[in-house]
Scaffold this motif. Structure first.
Motif, short mmCIF file in Angstrom:
data_model
loop_
_atom_site.label_atom_id
_atom_site.label_comp_id
_atom_site.label_asym_id
_atom_site.label_seq_id
_atom_site.Cartn_x
_atom_site.Cartn_y
_atom_site.Cartn_z
N GLY A 11 8.59 -5.04 -0.44
CA GLY A 11 8.23 -4.35 -1.68
C GLY A 11 9.38 -4.24 -2.63
O GLY A 11 9.24 -4.48 -3.84
N VAL A 12 10.55 -3.86 -2.13
CA VAL A 12 11.73 -3.69 -2.98
C VAL A 12 12.12 -5.01 -3.64
O VAL A 12 12.39 -5.07 -4.85
CB VAL A 12 12.90 -3.12 -2.15
CG1 VAL A 12 14.20 -3.18 -2.94
CG2 VAL A 12 12.62 -1.68 -1.73
N GLU A 13 12.14 -6.08 -2.85
CA GLU A 13 12.62 -7.36 -3.40
C GLU A 13 11.59 -8.00 -4.33
O GLU A 13 11.96 -8.56 -5.37
CB GLU A 13 13.00 -8.30 -2.26
CG GLU A 13 14.19 -7.79 -1.45
CD GLU A 13 14.86 -8.88 -0.61
OE1 GLU A 13 14.40 -10.03 -0.62
OE2 GLU A 13 15.88 -8.54 0.05
N ASN B 92 3.72 -7.49 -8.59
CA ASN B 92 3.01 -6.22 -8.36
C ASN B 92 1.87 -6.35 -7.37
O ASN B 92 1.13 -5.40 -7.13
CB ASN B 92 2.48 -5.66 -9.69
CG ASN B 92 1.71 -6.68 -10.51
OD1 ASN B 92 0.98 -7.51 -9.97
ND2 ASN B 92 1.90 -6.65 -11.84
N ARG C 275 8.82 -2.58 3.62
CA ARG C 275 9.65 -1.89 2.63
C ARG C 275 10.58 -2.88 1.93
O ARG C 275 10.70 -2.87 0.70
CB ARG C 275 10.47 -0.78 3.30
CG ARG C 275 11.32 0.04 2.32
CD ARG C 275 12.14 1.09 3.02
NE ARG C 275 13.07 0.50 3.98
CZ ARG C 275 14.23 -0.08 3.64
NH1 ARG C 275 14.60 -0.15 2.35
NH2 ARG C 275 15.02 -0.58 4.56
N ALA D 167 9.22 -6.39 -6.07
CA ALA D 167 9.12 -5.57 -7.27
C ALA D 167 10.29 -5.85 -8.21
O ALA D 167 10.14 -5.82 -9.43
CB ALA D 167 9.08 -4.09 -6.90
N ALA D 168 11.46 -6.14 -7.65
CA ALA D 168 12.62 -6.48 -8.48
C ALA D 168 12.38 -7.75 -9.28
O ALA D 168 12.89 -7.91 -10.40
CB ALA D 168 13.87 -6.64 -7.60
N SER E 265 4.11 -0.13 0.15
CA SER E 265 3.53 0.78 -0.86
C SER E 265 4.55 1.77 -1.41
O SER E 265 4.26 2.48 -2.38
CB SER E 265 2.34 1.55 -0.25
OG SER E 265 1.29 0.65 0.09
N GLU E 266 5.74 1.80 -0.84
CA GLU E 266 6.82 2.60 -1.43
C GLU E 266 7.26 2.01 -2.76
O GLU E 266 7.89 2.69 -3.57
CB GLU E 266 7.99 2.69 -0.47
CG GLU E 266 7.70 3.47 0.81
CD GLU E 266 8.87 3.48 1.77
OE1 GLU E 266 10.01 3.23 1.31
OE2 GLU E 266 8.66 3.72 2.97
N SER E 267 6.94 0.76 -2.99
CA SER E 267 7.21 0.08 -4.27
C SER E 267 5.91 -0.03 -5.05
O SER E 267 4.82 0.10 -4.49
CB SER E 267 7.78 -1.32 -4.01
OG SER E 267 9.00 -1.24 -3.31
N PRO E 268 5.98 -0.25 -6.37
CA PRO E 268 4.76 -0.36 -7.19
C PRO E 268 4.02 -1.66 -6.91
O PRO E 268 4.09 -2.62 -7.68
CB PRO E 268 5.30 -0.30 -8.62
CG PRO E 268 6.70 -0.81 -8.53
CD PRO E 268 7.21 -0.37 -7.18
N THR E 269 3.31 -1.68 -5.78
CA THR E 269 2.69 -2.91 -5.29
C THR E 269 1.33 -2.59 -4.69
O THR E 269 1.18 -1.59 -3.99
CB THR E 269 3.57 -3.55 -4.20
OG1 THR E 269 4.85 -3.86 -4.74
CG2 THR E 269 2.94 -4.82 -3.66
#
Length: 757
Positions: free
Chosen positions: A307-309, A316, A304, A311-312, A358-362
């Protein structure tokens, strides 16, 4: 065809070496050899000698005779025959439908040179161009293989035999024909509009743009001028970048997306959270660390944050999770990069990681198929091998891949790792010299990955500069061969101009068929559409700069600290040395062990300052050991290892120190085939001889296999990371202020009885 091919046509234009290769191939196969030219009626020979091209009416009886020879032969038979057109091959197949074709391909220049060196042959060089114009390459429904004649004859025969001895229906080079992509199925799950975007975009692309989409560039420069050339000249489909400050990375990605006609896949390596994707990203845990506690949610937290970091930043595509299984304790390539040493723990934690990121657009690229962890060697510097038999592979690595494919993973990174017994399962009779790394092995990419495992997603190579790949064949051959074998994208140029041309030449020569190219493009654009890149505005492909505040945030550091506390592992304390507190063991002799500086140029002992600071903050008095080299660098004269040893190993050691702490942060990566502790000198003073003098605690901040080199220590701890959080948690537990919660597997004892004492 089923089984081994026994009736073979060696085909190609004049000068390609059909007779020479055909005779050598027949000997390899234990077959009779006939030169098709000897079957021409005299009228045809006279016509060709006069420089007059044969027409189809002239050739028909000749081709029928070749087909008849096959149909009346119950024994293996190889015939050399030009067989340039599909229609000609169909005539031969009318005589015997089981015939397989070996197409010998070469450049116009090479063919002409060879023909000029054949005095007295009835085919003049002037007819070469007419033959090349007539030539129709093997099509996807024809049994056959194309081989480049630039290689020596024995290698040409090796490649042809590789196909013929294991042929099981269809052209093994053409994955597109055997396993065409379904963009509406998992993992793409595209609707009609998205599928239409994929097809229409491919329809608008030039050949150079299509070839460019196959490449993932490694961005070695942050300048706009550099990106302009990469994107405008080579039209790459994806990129990875050199990590730097998050702001610079994000701006680099923003510029790249603004300059490309087709949105880019932007990859990062978030194997440990946000760390590695940018300089200020959060180190959450290693894969092994995430597998070293009963709480499977640690892996989800790592994913998680990753993904967050990422995606920032505008990434992708995650080159993770790692789904290798750490069976061999000597393997230090994936020792910290595998969740564990059983398929069950790997599947459980990999799914958690995947769900978290996968909680992020990845989208994810799990790695490294067909599986690392058996060989002890590093594919960065040598081809390594997964030597499991087919059934055992299926129960272990195969189980992992089936589970993850079923869980929805979108892409798979293929390692430069061979699997000899698995390859032989699909291609019986393969010799040792015919075994190829998976990136070049159609039987692994197609029969196994696409066929038995049913993977419908995108396949990419691991880094193409690894010697595990480059030692196998010439660069000009291996670049297109990876795509022909079944990979969809090629990771990293060596030389952009050269590699791009090699790939283009491979398409033009037929090594990469039109069907294979189209299929790869559909998968590449399908992944992009699954991310919604096709409908996103150019401005929204990369977040605004204010989003960067999540990178290295206090919340993410708190996650890392919690995980460090959970996963610090007491491997053994057989002398009951713990706890060690300042109240009872004030004076600490501190030793730092590293693998020396590597390609990152980072100070390998920088972590030792953090250890000293944390020990002193906990109330200890710390005296740091210095090697002869370090003391000389500080200005001391007359230093050598014997002097240091005599001073360090004096009888009053226990009077000077109450305990000894050894913190090892031995990394090493991509520069040696295996990693072990390397001491500063012979009989080095830092080797734990002193374990018999004072309570000694050995702490590994990275590798889990150090007990093989320090079996004399009675207290061993695996802290997993050289971060302040991990070091602080370790010292907290050494003092007895909290319980050790981490778990370990038997790899830590390195198959040696003395490491357990």
């Amino acid at each position: 065809m089923t089984g081994k091919a026994t009736h073979v046509v060696v085909m190609g234009v004049a000068g390609c070496g059909k007779s020479t290769v055909g005779a050598a191939l027949a000997e390899r196969l234990g077959a009779e050899f006939l030169d098709g030219d000897s079957l021409h009626p005299q009228a045809n020979i006279d016509k060709m000698a006069a420089g007059t091209p044969l027409n189809d009416a002239d050739r028909a009886p000749w081709l029928a005779e070749i087909g008849r020879r096959f149909s009346t032969s119950d024994a293996p038979l190889v015939i050399a025959c030009s067989a340039l057109k599909r229609a000609y091959r169909d005539i031969i197949r009318e005589g015997d439908p089981t015939v397989a074709f070996v197409h010998l391909h070469g450049t116009r220049e090479l063919l002409g040179e060879r023909m000029n060196n054949r005095p007295g042959h009835f085919m003049p060089t002037s007819l070469l161009d007419s033959q090349l114009a007539t030539l129709e390459h093997l099509q996807s429904d024809e049994d056959g293989v194309m081989v480049d004649i630039e290689n020596p004859v024995d290698q040409i025969v090796d490649r042809a035999a590789e196909f013929l001895l294991g042929a099981q229906g269809g052209n093994i080079q053409d994955a597109a024909a055997r396993f065409p992509v379904d963009l509406k199925a998992a993992p793409f799950n595209l609707d009609d509009a998205a599928v239409q975007w994929v097809e229409s975009t491919i329809g608008t692309m030039s050949l150079e743009e299509k070839i460019g989409q196959l490449f993932i560039n490694h961005n070695n420069d942050y300048s706009p001028e550099y990106l302009d050339e990469v994107l405008e000249k080579y039209h790459v489909g994806g990129m990875r970048y050199r990590p730097g400050p998050s702001g610079a990375v994000q701006e680099h990605i923003r510029y790249a997306q603004s300059k490309t006609r087709i949105p880019l896949l932007v990859a990062s390596n978030p194997e440990m959270g946000g760390a590695g994707s940018c300089d200020d990203g959060t180190f959450v845990s290693t894969h092994l660390q995430a597998g070293s506690h009963p709480d499977k949610g640690i892996a989800r937290q790592m994913g998680r944050v990753a993904g967050v970091e990422t995606a920032a930043l505008g990434c992708n595509w995650a080159f993770a999770p790692i789904v290798d299984i750490h069976y061999n304790w000597r393997n230090t390539v994936i020792s910290t990069r595998a969740f564990g040493n059983t398929p069950e723990i790997v599947v459980e934690r990999a799914k958690e990681y995947f769900d978290g990121i996968s909680e992020s657009p990845t989208v994810c690229a799990m790695k490294h198929f067909p599986g690392d962890g058996i060989d002890e060697r590093d594919q960065h510097v040598v081809t390594s091998y997964n030597t499991l038999g087919y059934e055992e592979w299926n129960r272990t690595y195969g189980h992992v891949y089936r589970e993850m494919i079923g869980h929805g993973v979108q892409s798979i990174m293929v390692g430069h790792i061979g699997a000899p017994e698995v390859s032989r399962h699909f291609r019986p009779g393969m010799t040792d010299s015919e075994i190829r790394p998976a990136t070049l092995a159609p039987e692994l990419l197609q029969d196994l990955l696409r066929g038995e495992l049913g993977f419908n997603g995108l396949v990419l190579t691991d880094a193409s500069l690894m010697v595990g790949l480059t030692q196998t064949m010439k660069r000009r051959d291996l670049v297109p061969a990876t795509i022909a074998a079944g990979c969809d994208m090629f990771l990293f140029f060596r030389n952009p101009e050269e590699d791009f041309q090699f790939m283009l030449d491979g398409y033009k020569s037929g090594v990469i068929t039109e069907e294979r190219l189209q299929d790869a493009l559909r998968r590449i654009l399908g992944i992009k559409a699954s991310l919604g890149l096709h409908t996103a505005s150019r401005e929204s492909l990369v977040p605004s700069a204010d989003v960067l505040s999540v990178i290295g945030s206090e919340a993410h550091k708190a996650v890392a600290a919690e995980i460090a506390d959970k996963t610090v592992t007491l491997v053994k304390d057989t002398a009951n040395n713990l706890p060690i507190r300042p109240e009872t063991h004030k004076r600490i002799r501190l030793y730092g062990i590293s693998g020396g500086a590597d390609f990152t140029r980072a100070d390998p002992l920088a972590y030792l300052d953090t250890v000293k600071e944390e020990l002193e903050a906990a109330g200890f008095s710390v005296d740091v050991f210095k090697t002869a080299e370090q003391r000389s660098a500080a200005g001391e004269t007359g230093m050598n290892f014997m002097r240091v040893l005599s001073e360090e190993a004096a009888a009053d050691y226990a009077e000077r120190y109450d305990a000894a702490f050894v913190f090892a942060n031995v990394k090493g990566f991509a520069q040696e085939a295996a990693i072990r502790i390397k001491w500063s000198s012979p009989m080095a003073a830092e080797i734990p001889w002193y374990a018999t003098e004072v309570p000694t605690v050995f702490v590994s901040l990275n590798q889990p296999n150090h007990l093989i080199d320090v079996p004399m220590v009675k207290t061993a701890i695996h802290a997993h990371a050289g971060t302040r959080e991990a070091i602080r948690a370790t010292i907290h537990k050494i003092r007895g202020n909290s319980e050790f919660q981490g778990t370990f597997n038997d790899n830590v004892f390195c198959d040696s009885f003395d490491t357990r004492l």
